[in-house]
Design an enzyme around this catalytic site. Structure first.
Site, PDB file in Angstrom:
ATOM      1  CE  LYS A   1       9.832   4.175  -6.484  1.00 42.30           C
ATOM      2  NZ  LYS A   1       8.957   5.257  -6.096  1.00 42.30           N
TER       3      LYS A   1
ATOM      4  NE  ARG B   1       5.583   3.178  -0.552  1.00 44.22           N
ATOM      5  CZ  ARG B   1       6.004   2.220  -1.372  1.00 44.22           C
ATOM      6  NH1 ARG B   1       7.151   2.354  -2.034  1.00 44.22           N
ATOM      7  NH2 ARG B   1       5.285   1.134  -1.546  1.00 44.22           N
TER       8      ARG B   1
END
Ligand code: HH2
Length: 290
Positions: free
Chosen positions: A222, A256
């Site tokens: 991210k 995740r």
């Protein structure tokens, strides 16, 4: 602690890795790679060989500014993958915020609904509640994917606000008939949050444990990791693994990730160092078939 899902009761006393399978043309880090079901199933097999415990299959990108995908197109992308992946005998999660997609995926055999919108769309609570054992991940998001980073999100206390939101969504899910043991919660890294908000959620992540539900966290590749390291999305494996370990250290039960092999290796060392739930990562898969 266990996470009850449709076919499996997942033992969360050892760290769990959820591998990402994006069947999308436009995901922020891996869009367009898995153009058809056979490529997606080959990717599933690879993630399982690398040590993934759960597969998270998604047919709509949620990156900031992503264009919405109609439900029939999303189903066209994910259902063939789900059908094929049932044979792998591992928990399968469907990453969607649409009640119609949830229902069709659960009817096809998905074990878990992973909803970045925390079952807020009309009909979503009912879609999950109507399946007596399906698991669900309720995630915090400020705004909607199309607009969430358009202007800087504001919080007085991001951790307290995320915790209050997740507590409210757990209560709504339970009121709809979804038992607590079916629910995990996620602070939603990068969803309507600045770099500083995301880091605050990591530093004070343990405060979210007071919700009494297992934590699932997604830091993989991210933009906050790009801001910290100066690296483009394709070069964030080390940063992603470090963030996954930090999240586990602060009490996450499930991470995740895109880069399963690197994450599993790191968790083995972390666990062997006595930092994880004692010596458990090397144990045989704890997900037991009902
Ligand atoms: N992040 C993404 C998608 N789904 N679900 C949960 N529970 N937590 C997350 O942090 C999360 C999520 C975004 O990552 P990715 O799937 O790689 O990208 P895209 O949404 O562009 O497909």
């Amino acid at each position: 602690m266990h996470w009850q899902t449709a076919r499996f009761s997942i033992d969360l006393t050892r760290p769990r890795v959820m591998g990402i399978v994006n069947v999308t043309p436009d995901s922020f880090s891996d869009g367009g790679r898995l153009g058809d079901a056979s490529a997606a199933l080959a990717h599933c097999e690879r993630l399982l060989a690398e040590g993934a415990d759960i597969l998270d299959i998604g047919g709509e990108s949620t990156r900031p500014g992503a264009a919405p995908v109609p439900a029939d197109e999303e189903l066209r992308r994910v259902l063939p993958v789900l059908r094929g992946a049932l044979a792998f005998g591992v928990p399968l999660s469907i990453d969607t915020l649409k009640p119609d997609v949830m229902r069709a995926a659960l009817d096809t055999g998905a074990d878990i609904v992973n909803d970045i919108d925390a079952l807020r769309r009309p009909g979503a609570l009912e879609a999950v509640a109507s399946h007596p054992r399906a698991g669900v991940c309720l995630m915090h998001m400020h705004g909607a994917p199309a607009t969430m980073q358009a202007r800087p999100p504001e919080y007085v206390d991001v951790v307290a606000e995320v915790a209050a939101f997740l507590a409210g969504r757990c209560a709504a899910a339970q009121a709809a008939g979804i038992a607590a043991e079916r629910i995990v919660v996620d602070p939603g890294i990068g969803f309507g949050k600045t770099v500083e908000h995301n880091l605050e959620l990591l530093r004070r992540q343990h405060e979210l444990l007071a919700l009494g539900r297992p934590l699932l966290v997604g830091w993989s590749r991210k933009s906050t990791l790009g801001a910290l390291t100066g690296r483009p999305v394709g070069e964030r494996v080390a940063a992603s693994v470090a963030a996954a370990l930090a999240a586990m250290q602060r009490g996450a039960a499930i991470v995740r990730v895109h880069d399963v092999a690197a994450t599993v290796d790191a968790l083995k060392v972390w666990d062997a160092a006595g930092l994880g739930p004692a010596g458990t990562i090397a144990a045989p898969p704890g997900a037991t078939r009902r």
